[in-house]
Design a protein around this motif. Structure first.
Motif, mmCIF file in Angstrom:
data_model
loop_
_atom_site.group_PDB
_atom_site.id
_atom_site.type_symbol
_atom_site.label_atom_id
_atom_site.label_comp_id
_atom_site.label_asym_id
_atom_site.label_seq_id
_atom_site.Cartn_x
_atom_site.Cartn_y
_atom_site.Cartn_z
ATOM 1 N N UNK A 1 0.850 -1.184 0.000
ATOM 2 C CA UNK A 1 0.000 0.000 0.000
ATOM 3 C C UNK A 1 0.894 1.245 0.000
ATOM 4 N N UNK A 2 0.340 2.357 0.373
ATOM 5 C CA UNK A 2 1.043 3.621 0.196
ATOM 6 C C UNK A 2 0.710 4.603 1.309
ATOM 7 N N UNK A 3 1.651 5.469 1.622
ATOM 8 C CA UNK A 3 1.412 6.554 2.582
ATOM 9 C C UNK A 3 0.296 7.469 2.099
ATOM 10 N N UNK A 4 -0.065 7.364 0.801
ATOM 11 C CA UNK A 4 -1.078 8.248 0.233
ATOM 12 C C UNK A 4 -2.443 8.099 0.923
ATOM 13 N N UNK A 5 -2.662 6.953 1.579
ATOM 14 C CA UNK A 5 -3.962 6.762 2.251
ATOM 15 C C UNK A 5 -4.175 7.772 3.385
ATOM 16 N N UNK A 6 -3.090 8.319 3.939
ATOM 17 C CA UNK A 6 -3.247 9.275 5.036
ATOM 18 C C UNK A 6 -3.718 10.642 4.555
ATOM 19 N N UNK A 7 -3.470 10.946 3.274
ATOM 20 C CA UNK A 7 -3.754 12.301 2.809
ATOM 21 C C UNK A 7 -2.778 13.288 3.418
ATOM 22 N N UNK B 1 -0.255 15.183 11.921
ATOM 23 C CA UNK B 1 0.861 15.251 12.870
ATOM 24 C C UNK B 1 2.027 14.436 12.313
ATOM 25 N N UNK B 2 3.208 14.650 12.939
ATOM 26 C CA UNK B 2 4.435 13.992 12.460
ATOM 27 C C UNK B 2 5.215 13.397 13.622
ATOM 28 N N UNK C 1 2.170 7.876 12.223
ATOM 29 C CA UNK C 1 2.132 6.456 12.582
ATOM 30 C C UNK C 1 0.858 5.819 12.025
ATOM 31 N N UNK C 2 0.709 4.528 12.270
ATOM 32 C CA UNK C 2 -0.399 3.787 11.653
ATOM 33 C C UNK C 2 -1.758 4.167 12.238
ATOM 34 N N UNK C 3 -1.752 4.866 13.374
ATOM 35 C CA UNK C 3 -3.041 5.284 13.964
ATOM 36 C C UNK C 3 -3.538 6.597 13.381
ATOM 37 N N UNK C 4 -2.720 7.227 12.579
ATOM 38 C CA UNK C 4 -3.128 8.488 11.956
ATOM 39 C C UNK C 4 -4.396 8.254 11.130
ATOM 40 N N UNK C 5 -5.379 9.176 11.209
ATOM 41 C CA UNK C 5 -6.601 8.987 10.403
ATOM 42 C C UNK C 5 -6.275 8.890 8.912
ATOM 43 N N UNK C 6 -7.100 8.137 8.211
ATOM 44 C CA UNK C 6 -6.933 8.025 6.754
ATOM 45 C C UNK C 6 -7.914 8.974 6.074
ATOM 46 N N UNK D 1 -3.407 20.698 -5.725
ATOM 47 C CA UNK D 1 -4.673 20.358 -5.089
ATOM 48 C C UNK D 1 -4.687 18.911 -4.584
ATOM 49 N N UNK D 2 -3.809 18.068 -5.118
ATOM 50 C CA UNK D 2 -3.725 16.704 -4.604
ATOM 51 C C UNK D 2 -2.392 16.446 -3.899
ATOM 52 N N UNK D 3 -1.648 17.515 -3.645
ATOM 53 C CA UNK D 3 -0.379 17.340 -2.924
ATOM 54 C C UNK D 3 -0.657 17.149 -1.433
ATOM 55 N N UNK D 4 0.192 16.357 -0.792
ATOM 56 C CA UNK D 4 -0.048 16.077 0.623
ATOM 57 C C UNK D 4 0.839 16.901 1.552
ATOM 58 N N UNK D 5 1.697 17.774 0.988
ATOM 59 C CA UNK D 5 2.588 18.560 1.854
ATOM 60 C C UNK D 5 3.704 17.681 2.405
ATOM 61 N N UNK D 6 4.115 17.951 3.645
ATOM 62 C CA UNK D 6 5.159 17.132 4.273
ATOM 63 C C UNK D 6 4.635 15.735 4.548
ATOM 64 N N UNK D 7 5.525 14.764 4.485
ATOM 65 C CA UNK D 7 5.196 13.426 4.976
ATOM 66 C C UNK D 7 6.482 12.729 5.421
ATOM 67 N N UNK D 8 6.446 12.168 6.585
ATOM 68 C CA UNK D 8 7.460 11.173 6.947
ATOM 69 C C UNK D 8 6.866 10.231 7.976
ATOM 70 N N UNK D 9 7.292 8.990 7.848
ATOM 71 C CA UNK D 9 6.638 7.902 8.571
ATOM 72 C C UNK D 9 7.269 7.647 9.931
#
Lengths: 327, 327
Positions: free
Chosen positions: A128-134, A138-139, A142-147, A283-291
């Protein structure tokens, strides 16, 4: 040390793609009996050259991994299924949402239905992909972050995850879900940005053309392909296989501008310019992301072994040798 | 008081179904220019008798609401779209997941694509379901509750919601999402449990046959159809139309055993027996559910106007008069 994949039967959907083919190479080396299925869809990353040199050590099926009738005979008797076939382009998913639905929903569902019917004991790993988080709230994420996906691709990959959870809970299948971040390395798609923008950067750097950095301050993490393969293999034998979800991150967090600088340091004739995000992408960019991938590290002992500069350097060297097969 | 639907053009997908046809009746009464599309799929609730008496006051298109080519000409010029076509059976979705995918993902996506292309100003209301929450983690369930569907139907309805959010955020469409709980009333499907178990109870009560209550202690809420129609109409003119999500609840929370008693009090020759949940259903059962719908009440002034005993009584009287059209 015992090798859990030695002499085991492994099916990889999307097996001629970037991640699938690198996984296949490692599995062949470890003595697994590997079958790939890939339809070489022009928008996806499949490339026959990805398995150059190991063609005789595996079975390649050119076919549609969205069709249960194709998958059922292939799945019978397999020990592992790596469910990797997918369409990765966020932009394509917005322009051709039905095609994305077909590849990213019907595909995983077909594999699970086939497994349920002919091989309920097979161990299944879904990419799957980090994209599910949108857009992260917060940073690190983690896996509890809302999708809350912000593009069609994210919606469909999330549905793919839910299928894997459901088929575990309802039908008892053994499934593990990895949420990948940007994966980079040899055999990645560099013709266009469909797998990751970084493919285009690599191509421009190799061609000594200036490349564009959109925004530049966004923070991201990157997994080198060998580390992603190690993670997939660890997921396949992970004791938690009831639809469990794990993030996968990289060895560091870096801004896109700094990543561009790192690339240019390795190819000094290359250059880049920072520009504003094009509206259709913004419009579909998610900004910052790190896992936050501690859950996976703790469960499996996995950790990234390849520092980012080495990852980029190895990627460049691969395309130095095999340029004409990828452009 | 001004009537916002008077002389307005309204398209209802799934318009011959339980909710769609009741909505159409109210809209016709309020002077709207109503078009229905329905393919009378045997597994869904479409029934031509649902529009008996108003056939000449609306336009009925027998066609596939999953096909953008069918929807585009219908959507042009509409003021409102009620996106109601759907497959509601949880059990069917597990037995025929690809069919559920077709109806519940391709359908809403087709309507949104058509709207984007030919009528981006149309106001869209999407009928979703409490099923997206899965097994509740707290009560009453508000819209911030995590989503974790426990069946394929819930996965696909959730994808339908995400489409409506995305098309609002990315393409500027005006969309509102209602998460319905059990909706009951005249014109509900009573041949089988595909819309709600309560349809089967009503049928058995009418036939003076004993009906089965699985479990019995589960708490639920029920929306009477007239209240659901009022909610849909309120959603259509709600100022919050950027993919906003609202729960819809009922006038009270009741256990299934107490609901069964209420039904038997109204039809004293009927009876019921409580039995354990069949295994295939238990695994996709969500346990207790009741909604916190204060957000919708506060935004629109809507509230349920029909007490549950009156809702059941009116439903029984409807089938007294029209029995042969529904069994």
């Amino acid at each position: 040390m015992s090798n859990p994949y030695h002499d085991k039967k492994v099916l990889i959907t999307g097996g001629l793609g970037f991640i699938g083919s690198n996984l296949a190479r490692t599995l062949v080396r470890e003595g697994a009996r590997v079958t790939l299925i890939d339809n070489l869809s022009p928008r996806c990353g499949g490339n026959q050259f990805n398995v150059a040199g190991i063609e005789r050590k595996l079975r390649i099926v050119f076919g549609n991994a969205q069709d249960p009738a194709v998958l059922k005979p292939l799945l019978a008797g397999q020990d592992f299924l790596f469910n990797l076939a997918g369409q990765t382009s966020h932009q394509d998913s917005m322009l051709a949402p039905f095609e994305d639905l077909h590849v990213n929903c019907e595909g995983p569902l077909a594999a699970l239905e086939a497994a349920r019917l002919v091989n309920p004991e097979v161990r299944i790993v879904f990419a799957s992909t980090r994209q599910v988080y949108g857009r992260p709230q917060y940073y690190p994420v983690d896996e509890k972050h809302p999708v809350l996906p912000v593009d069609i691709n994210g919606v469909h990959k999330l549905a793919g995850e839910f299928y894997h959870q459901l088929y575990s809970q309802v039908h008892g299948l053994k499934t593990v879900i990895l949420r990948l971040t940007n994966t980079i390395g040899p055999r990645m798609h560099i013709r266009d940005a469909r797998q990751t923008f970084f493919g285009v950067w690599i191509r421009c750097a190799m061609e000594e053309q200036p490349f564009e950095v959109w925004g530049g301050s966004q923070l991201r993490d990157f997994t080198y392909i060998d580390d992603a393969v190690a993670a997939l293999l660890a997921a396949g034998t992970c004791p938690h296989s009831s639809g469990d979800i794990f993030n996968l991150g990289g060895d560091r967090v870096i801004s896109l501008s700094d990543l561009a600088k790192m690339l240019v340091e390795l190819r000094p004739k290359a250059s880049f310019k920072v520009r504003r995000y094009p509206a259709a992408r913004k419009v579909i960019d998610i900004g910052d992301y790190f896992a936050d991938d501690r859950k996976f590290r703790e469960q499996t002992g996995w950790q990234p072994a390849t520092p980012l500069p080495a990852a980029i350097s190895r990627t460049l060297r691969f395309y130095d040798s095999h340029w004409k097969e990828y452009v």
